[in-house]
Design a protein around this motif. Structure first.
Motif, PDB file in Angstrom:
ATOM      1  N   TYR A 332       0.899  -1.270   0.030  1.00 27.08           N
ATOM      2  CA  TYR A 332       0.075   0.016  -0.060  1.00 27.08           C
ATOM      3  C   TYR A 332       0.950   1.196   0.056  1.00 27.08           C
ATOM      4  N   PHE A 353      -4.861  -4.049   1.378  1.00 26.20           N
ATOM      5  CA  PHE A 353      -3.644  -4.134   0.613  1.00 26.20           C
ATOM      6  C   PHE A 353      -3.930  -4.381  -1.012  1.00 26.20           C
ATOM      7  N   TRP A 367      -7.030  -6.971  -4.662  1.00 24.56           N
ATOM      8  CA  TRP A 367      -6.886  -6.460  -3.399  1.00 24.56           C
ATOM      9  C   TRP A 367      -7.466  -7.493  -2.390  1.00 24.56           C
TER      10      TRP A 367
END
Length: 369
Positions: A332, A353, A367
């Motif tokens: 991230y 993330f 994700w």
């Protein structure tokens, strides 16, 4: 009264040295002028048959519809915003084969740097619906394969962002089939022909509707979808734009997009993120990327500084480049800024993330929580 729309489709264009057919078309409502218009302010819906507009709830950058968007669509979103923030910088870094073409993305020409686009969940639904429709039927056109016009299809997905029939926003659409990677897709829409090269790309303002859509400063949001067809094994792309920001509470977020871009030979990975704000009160911007980060005790070597490569500190694109990457790495982005002597922190995605995936056709989630 709703303006009439113009539709142009470029058909039967073939990739040199390849058997894969590539076609592209652009659609804009209202028509794009040669020089993009002065950008309007984001429109706040005044009425909705389904109640007030939806809110983001601190989830920008997380999945919007199931596991969407996938990583290659996130990458295309990032590349679109890089192009908007710094057209000439994008040309040098990513417009492979056309870096020196003098009549495309001319400095101080038709296309000036402009604000990036937020990812909008209802436009994601519209783009996905159309790509799946074209890939499964198959057909290749801006209208739905059953003949439903583009205007109806797009606005039918506006539920949750105000009146779905409201006429205050303008929208556009780019489509293409045959390209597999995000970079090749964006570059085709810039060049309007293939392969990219001197004398092959159309000039700025000369029937360059895809380029005009991507760089139209009147747009503030987009949705994208790439779908692999089982019928003809081609990838169908749809890119939808709109002048409305929705949900409205994302309009103040300075991070519009972030993803990773794998080099053509897969030797390196560039993690890129946009940071863009009009606030003159910000005096310092520092960006970092957290890769496979678990706890503060494992900070090194999991936290890396981002480097500003394009644009300016408050209106720029930041990167971390590495040859040491692996599939399923999680990451991230985080920016720390000083504004009016106060320290503020922004994260993308706001929760969870992003995942490093290198296969353009992968259906794995981009994700994770």
């Amino acid at each position: 009264m709703r303006s009439k729309y113009y539709l142009s489709i470029i058909l039967f264009i073939f990739v040199l040295g390849s058997l894969n057919e590539v076609e592209a078309g652009h659609f804009l409502f209202p028509p794009v002028p040669t020089k993009p218009p002065k950008p309007p302010k984001p429109i706040r819906p005044t009425s909705s048959p389904l109640g007030p507009p939806e809110k983001n709830n601190n989830n920008y950058g997380t999945p919007v519809n199931g596991d969407r968007p996938n990583w290659v669509e996130r990458s295309a979103h990032l590349l679109t915003n890089i192009l908007r923030i710094d057209p000439q910088g994008y040309k040098k870094m990513f417009f492979t084969g056309g870096e020196t073409i003098p009549n495309v993305l001319v400095k101080d020409g038709s296309y000036r740097p402009t604000h990036p686009l937020y990812y909008r969940r209802d436009l994601d639904k519209s783009a996905l619906f159309h790509s799946e429709d074209m890939a499964s039927t198959p057909c290749f056109q801006h209208s739905s394969c059953n003949g439903t016009d583009t205007d109806t299809r797009l606005r039918d997905f506006y539920i949750g962002c105000g009146d779905p029939n409201q006429d205050d926003s303008s929208y556009g659409e780019n489509i293409i089939k045959g390209m597999k990677s995000a970079k090749d897709t964006i570059n085709y829409w810039i060049c309007e022909k293939w392969p990219i090269g001197y004398g092959n790309c159309v000039s700025d303002g000369n029937n360059d509707g895809h380029r005009s859509n991507i760089l139209n400063s009147g747009f503030y949001s987009l949705g994208m979808a790439s779908v692999l067809s089982k019928a003809d094994s081609l990838v169908y792309w749809t890119q939808d734009f709109d002048s409305l920001v929705c949900p409205m509470d994302i309009a103040s977020l300075p991070i519009h997009s972030g993803s990773h871009i794998i080099s053509d030979d897969k030797s390196t990975c560039s993690f890129g993120v946009t940071f863009y704000t009009d606030k003159n009160s910000i005096t310092s911007v520092m960006g970092k990327i957290y890769i496979n980060y678990v706890t503060p005790s494992t900070e090194e070597p999991f936290v890396f500084d981002l480097t500003l490569k394009l644009g300016s500190a408050t209106k720029g694109v930041y990167f971390y480049d590495t040859s040491n990457y692996s599939n399923n790495d999680s990451y991230y982005f985080e920016f720390t800024v000083i504004e009016d002597s106060k320290t503020l922190t922004y994260r993308y995605p706001e929760n969870g993330f992003l995942r490093l995936i290198s296969d353009s056709n992968s259906k794995e989630p981009s994700w994770i929580n």
